[in-house]
Design a protein around this motif. Structure first.
Motif, mmCIF file in Angstrom:
data_model
loop_
_atom_site.group_PDB
_atom_site.id
_atom_site.type_symbol
_atom_site.label_atom_id
_atom_site.label_comp_id
_atom_site.label_asym_id
_atom_site.label_seq_id
_atom_site.Cartn_x
_atom_site.Cartn_y
_atom_site.Cartn_z
ATOM 1 N N PHE A 13 0.843 -1.200 0.000
ATOM 2 C CA PHE A 13 0.000 0.000 0.000
ATOM 3 C C PHE A 13 0.875 1.245 0.000
ATOM 4 O O PHE A 13 0.656 2.195 -0.760
ATOM 5 C CB PHE A 13 -0.923 0.036 1.226
ATOM 6 C CG PHE A 13 -1.803 1.259 1.260
ATOM 7 C CD1 PHE A 13 -3.083 1.226 0.737
ATOM 8 C CD2 PHE A 13 -1.328 2.469 1.780
ATOM 9 C CE1 PHE A 13 -3.889 2.361 0.728
ATOM 10 C CE2 PHE A 13 -2.119 3.603 1.774
ATOM 11 C CZ PHE A 13 -3.402 3.546 1.253
ATOM 12 N N ARG B 250 0.142 9.553 -4.465
ATOM 13 C CA ARG B 250 0.082 10.798 -3.675
ATOM 14 C C ARG B 250 1.460 11.077 -3.086
ATOM 15 O O ARG B 250 1.653 11.020 -1.866
ATOM 16 C CB ARG B 250 -0.960 10.654 -2.553
ATOM 17 C CG ARG B 250 -2.390 10.458 -3.037
ATOM 18 C CD ARG B 250 -3.403 10.624 -1.915
ATOM 19 N NE ARG B 250 -3.175 9.681 -0.828
ATOM 20 C CZ ARG B 250 -3.636 8.435 -0.799
ATOM 21 N NH1 ARG B 250 -4.362 7.994 -1.785
ATOM 22 N NH2 ARG B 250 -3.376 7.636 0.222
ATOM 23 N N PRO B 251 2.402 11.390 -3.956
ATOM 24 C CA PRO B 251 3.793 11.523 -3.503
ATOM 25 C C PRO B 251 3.993 12.668 -2.489
ATOM 26 O O PRO B 251 4.996 12.691 -1.787
ATOM 27 C CB PRO B 251 4.562 11.818 -4.794
ATOM 28 C CG PRO B 251 3.541 12.314 -5.759
ATOM 29 C CD PRO B 251 2.261 11.654 -5.391
ATOM 30 N N TRP B 252 3.016 13.581 -2.402
ATOM 31 C CA TRP B 252 3.193 14.736 -1.490
ATOM 32 C C TRP B 252 2.925 14.382 -0.034
ATOM 33 O O TRP B 252 3.197 15.174 0.847
ATOM 34 C CB TRP B 252 2.260 15.864 -1.920
ATOM 35 C CG TRP B 252 0.819 15.493 -1.861
ATOM 36 C CD1 TRP B 252 -0.010 15.555 -0.782
ATOM 37 C CD2 TRP B 252 0.023 14.954 -2.918
ATOM 38 N NE1 TRP B 252 -1.256 15.084 -1.101
ATOM 39 C CE2 TRP B 252 -1.268 14.721 -2.410
ATOM 40 C CE3 TRP B 252 0.290 14.657 -4.276
ATOM 41 C CZ2 TRP B 252 -2.297 14.191 -3.193
ATOM 42 C CZ3 TRP B 252 -0.738 14.144 -5.037
ATOM 43 C CH2 TRP B 252 -2.016 13.913 -4.505
ATOM 44 N N ALA C 171 -9.566 5.471 -0.271
ATOM 45 C CA ALA C 171 -8.184 5.715 -0.701
ATOM 46 C C ALA C 171 -7.171 5.230 0.339
ATOM 47 O O ALA C 171 -5.960 5.291 0.094
ATOM 48 C CB ALA C 171 -7.985 7.202 -0.974
ATOM 49 N N MET D 285 -6.275 13.521 3.581
ATOM 50 C CA MET D 285 -5.397 12.688 4.402
ATOM 51 C C MET D 285 -6.184 11.959 5.477
ATOM 52 O O MET D 285 -7.276 12.373 5.857
ATOM 53 C CB MET D 285 -4.372 13.560 5.117
ATOM 54 C CG MET D 285 -3.220 13.970 4.245
ATOM 55 S SD MET D 285 -2.022 14.862 5.254
ATOM 56 C CE MET D 285 -0.607 14.746 4.160
ATOM 57 N N PRO E 206 2.782 20.601 -0.254
ATOM 58 C CA PRO E 206 3.504 20.286 -1.495
ATOM 59 C C PRO E 206 3.810 21.546 -2.305
ATOM 60 O O PRO E 206 3.101 22.557 -2.181
ATOM 61 C CB PRO E 206 2.529 19.372 -2.245
ATOM 62 C CG PRO E 206 1.200 19.556 -1.602
ATOM 63 C CD PRO E 206 1.443 20.001 -0.201
ATOM 64 N N GLN F 83 4.242 18.811 -7.598
ATOM 65 C CA GLN F 83 3.496 18.030 -6.603
ATOM 66 C C GLN F 83 2.256 18.785 -6.138
ATOM 67 O O GLN F 83 1.221 18.189 -5.865
ATOM 68 C CB GLN F 83 4.400 17.721 -5.406
ATOM 69 C CG GLN F 83 5.474 16.729 -5.765
ATOM 70 C CD GLN F 83 5.857 15.852 -4.583
ATOM 71 O OE1 GLN F 83 5.432 16.090 -3.454
ATOM 72 N NE2 GLN F 83 6.644 14.836 -4.841
ATOM 73 N N ALA G 201 -0.402 18.261 -8.769
ATOM 74 C CA ALA G 201 -0.972 16.913 -8.699
ATOM 75 C C ALA G 201 -1.907 16.801 -7.499
ATOM 76 O O ALA G 201 -3.012 16.256 -7.595
ATOM 77 C CB ALA G 201 0.141 15.879 -8.602
ATOM 78 N N ALA G 202 -1.456 17.356 -6.383
ATOM 79 C CA ALA G 202 -2.268 17.302 -5.167
ATOM 80 C C ALA G 202 -3.583 18.042 -5.395
ATOM 81 O O ALA G 202 -4.662 17.531 -5.099
ATOM 82 C CB ALA G 202 -1.506 17.919 -3.998
ATOM 83 N N TRP H 295 -6.233 16.239 -7.292
ATOM 84 C CA TRP H 295 -6.958 15.224 -6.503
ATOM 85 C C TRP H 295 -7.890 15.881 -5.472
ATOM 86 O O TRP H 295 -9.031 15.483 -5.310
ATOM 87 C CB TRP H 295 -5.965 14.282 -5.801
ATOM 88 C CG TRP H 295 -6.671 13.132 -5.139
ATOM 89 C CD1 TRP H 295 -7.530 12.249 -5.739
ATOM 90 C CD2 TRP H 295 -6.624 12.770 -3.748
ATOM 91 N NE1 TRP H 295 -8.006 11.353 -4.807
ATOM 92 C CE2 TRP H 295 -7.471 11.631 -3.577
ATOM 93 C CE3 TRP H 295 -5.947 13.269 -2.632
ATOM 94 C CZ2 TRP H 295 -7.660 11.010 -2.349
ATOM 95 C CZ3 TRP H 295 -6.132 12.634 -1.403
ATOM 96 C CH2 TRP H 295 -6.971 11.524 -1.262
#
Ligand code: SF4
Lengths: 201, 469
Positions: free
Chosen positions: A190, A198-200, B12, B123, B251, B255, B258-259, B262
């Motif tokens: 995972f 979600r690399p951040w 997620a 998160m 970020p 990044q 991309a964040a 989402w």
């Protein structure tokens, strides 16, 4: 964690609603870095006066209830903070089971991590057990986790619900960190996937 | 299938699902403070385990720390000192991100997380503290957990969870003048009761929520737990993104893009299913205060102390006990209740906007209470308030200007009420003994607490600032 299978004992009646974690264990006792030794301060502000003398009226100070292992309480027991010191204090005093019409979420799950069984029953059944509890040593309540039943002093049997996973852990005294670590491969994969998506984080 | 915001975040983060629905949920951020963590680190050590993701773990002492300037010389109370030292040692040994007592970024864990950009939309966030719900203001799924779970997250970076039900709380329309986020969140609890949210994750929505600043949204989500819900959520929007952008751990660059892409998908679908829906009209919400010893004991400031007999079920006895504890008579006007002390601070209302609201009322006025203190939620809030000239307004009015920490919200440090002392507080709990043994707490917004400081009794802030009542 100590297993919980069956328990027969004296139940202390606490008909108050919304018994919160500040009542169960006031904050001055949260400064410990240990889990043990909190029993003497369980319900401290209701149990002792300003000079530290026992208040004779308080239920757990009465001779019949000094070694109670069960609490029967009003709705929304354990509301308030996440402090696990609340179940630690109950356990250290000797309470292994709390019966109410409802519990606050975090307290409820904290109980299971410490070998305490919280039981939710409908109002009439809690009222009946509360009635038993007022009889002190003359009325013992029996709890059987395997069969998910509570038996009142007069033999009335009440069935209760419990999540199967939580029941399994409690019956066998299992440490759930160990169980989760058995899934470490899933956690690893995972984490690898999430690092892409979600690399951040 | 249409999904709620909660469903989307949950999905997620599922690492593993058992046949009975029990899930192992991945945790993106773990916040740690000194009171609920020592036994967890100890447990880890005894089992020979390590902190799995120190980079996703943030530690800060807040509950025990003194808020007086002399704290740089150390903590006098030996037990508090031992607990803070234990955090210091555990944080340094395990290599987590750490903000020690004398770091300007230190503060209440739920204020530091968002301020430093650790809390981001989408998160999963946990902390051994029930007010973790605060972080839901960003559209993050944020749970309070117990110490055994803290140890579980330290060891595995996951939490064993079963999915809660979905509750939608919609606040339609716009708030009238003088009414704030605190009044919304207390009014919701007044409407649902302290157990009304048990078993649910609440999503707050509607025009009045959209119109709140991020600070206000944090105030609303902070008290989801007082309504019984483990988590509160607000869908992220432009305000959220603006707040997050540029924070130290947010970020950057590609990044960020991309964040953001989402984050913009994080809302409840129009046709999503709810297990429970509650709607309040913002126009109906007044500045409120609590009169009893449960956060559900809430009334508009224009009301009177209730008759215990007017309640049903187990509540009559509880109300009687509450009035005796609070030293109040049924029928008394709330605005006749005299106040000894005012406390402005906590993770509910210790942010810059809260201090601005208090300063607006206090400007050019003097307190009429025995003592009053402002405890900023973090060292950075404190610095900003000084820069904006707010600190001077507070001191001129007669307030003590303190260093950051939880302080009199739960009185684990020396900031405590004496028996019978009555306090107007901006914190979140009015339980018996919460602010000190025998202390009497009335919860309210910062503007209302400031108004009480000026008149020495519970006061409708709308009368004081000349707004139409
Ligand atoms: S300010 Fe109060 S409610 Fe918030 S974390 Fe500290 S003690 Fe808990």
């Amino acid at each position: 964690m100590e297993k919980f299978t069956t328990l027969t004992g004296v139940a202390a009646p606490m008909p108050l609603v919304n018994i919160d974690t500040d009542m169960i264990i006031p904050k001055q006792f949260l400064k410990t870095i240990k889990r043990s030794g909190l029993g003497v301060n369980l319900f401290d502000e209701m149990r002792y006066d300003d000079d530290g003398q026992e208040i004779p009226d308080f239920v757990l100070n009465q001779p019949a209830y000094r070694s109670a292992q069960i609490l029967v309480a009003g709705e929304n027991f354990g509301c308030g903070s996440s402090r696990e010191h609340a179940p630690w204090a109950l356990l250290d005093f000797g309470i292994r089971c709390v019966i109410s019409t409802s519990f606050a979420d975090i307290f409820y799950s904290n109980c299971f991590k410490n070998g305490i069984l919280p039981i939710v029953l409908p109002q009439e059944q809690v009222d009946a057990l509360m009635q038993d509890a007022t009889k002190g040593e003359n009325a013992r309540i029996a709890v059987d986790l395997e069969s998910q039943t509570v038996t009142g002093a007069d033999g009335a049997v009440f069935a209760f619900q419990v999540d199967p996973f939580k029941k399994h852990c409690l019956l066998n005294g299992l440490d759930d960190i160990g169980l989760s670590l058995e899934k470490v491969a899933s956690i690893d994969s995972f984490e690898a996937q999430a690092a892409q998506a979600r690399p951040w984080v | 299938m249409p999904k709620t915001l909660y469903d989307k975040i949950w999905d997620a983060h599922v690492v593993h699902q058992d046949t009975d629905g029990t899930c192992l949920l991945y945790i993106d951020r773990h916040l740690v403070h000194e009171v609920t963590s020592p036994q967890a680190f100890e447990g880890l050590r005894m089992a020979g385990r390590k902190v799995r993701a120190p980079d996703k773990t943030i530690a800060v002492p807040d509950h025990n720390v003194p808020t007086t300037p002399d704290r740089e010389h150390g903590i006098e109370n030996p037990e508090s000192r031992i607990q803070v030292e234990a955090l210091d040692r555990n944080a340094r040994e395990s290599g987590v991100h750490y903000y020690p007592v004398n770091d300007v970024r230190q503060g209440i864990v739920h204020i530091v997380g968002p301020e430093q950009g650790w809390t981001l939309p989408g998160m999963t966030v946990v902390c051994g503290d029930s007010h973790t719900a605060t972080h839901g203001a960003f559209g993050a799924l944020a749970h309070g957990i117990g110490t055994s779970e803290v140890e579980h997250v330290l060891a595995t970076q996951t939490l064993i969870q079963q999915k809660s039900k979905n509750m939608k709380v919609e606040i339609t329309g716009s708030l009238p003048p003088g009414v704030t986020a605190k009044d919304i969140t207390l009014s919701v609890i007044g409407a649902t009761g302290t157990a009304g949210g048990t078993g649910y994750v609440i999503e707050y929505c509607g025009q009045a929520i959209r119109e709140l600043s991020m600070e206000g949204r944090m105030t609303v989500c902070n008290m989801a737990i007082e309504g019984g819900a483990r988590a509160g959520l607000i869908a992220p929007d432009e305000k959220t993104f603006q707040y997050v952008m540029g924070r130290p751990h947010a970020p950057k660059g590609a990044q960020w893009d991309a964040a953001l892409a989402w984050w913009k998908t994080l809302y409840s679908d129009d046709d999503a299913q709810w297990d429970k829906v509650i709607t309040l009209r913002a126009e109906d919400i007044a500045p409120v205060v609590t009169w009893g010893t449960s956060p559900e004991d809430v009334l508009p400031i224009t009301a009177h102390v209730p008759e215990p007999d007017s309640f049903t079920g187990g509540k009559t006895g509880a109300a009687r006990r509450a009035l005796a504890y609070m030293g109040l008579e049924a029928g008394q006007k709330l605005t006749d209740i005299e106040i000894d002390t005012v406390f402005i601070g906590s993770c509910t209302n210790g942010r810059i906007e809260d201090l601005r609201a208090a300063a607006e009322v206090l400007k050019g006025r003097k307190i009429a209470v025995k003592r009053a203190m402002i405890v900023p939620g973090s060292g950075l809030v404190r610095a900003q308030a000084e820069e904006e000239g707010l600190a001077q307004i507070f001191m001129d009015a007669g307030f003590e200007w303190r260093l950051a920490g939880c302080s009199m919200c739960l009185a684990m440090n020396p900031d405590q009420l004496a028996p019978g002392e009555r306090c107007a507080a901006t914190s979140n709990r009015n339980f018996e003994g919460r602010q000190g043994r025998g202390g009497r707490t009335h919860l309210m917004s910062p503007a209302m607490a400031a108004a009480a400081a000026i008149t020495g009794r519970l006061t409708d802030v709308r009368d004081l600032v000349g707004e139409p009542a």
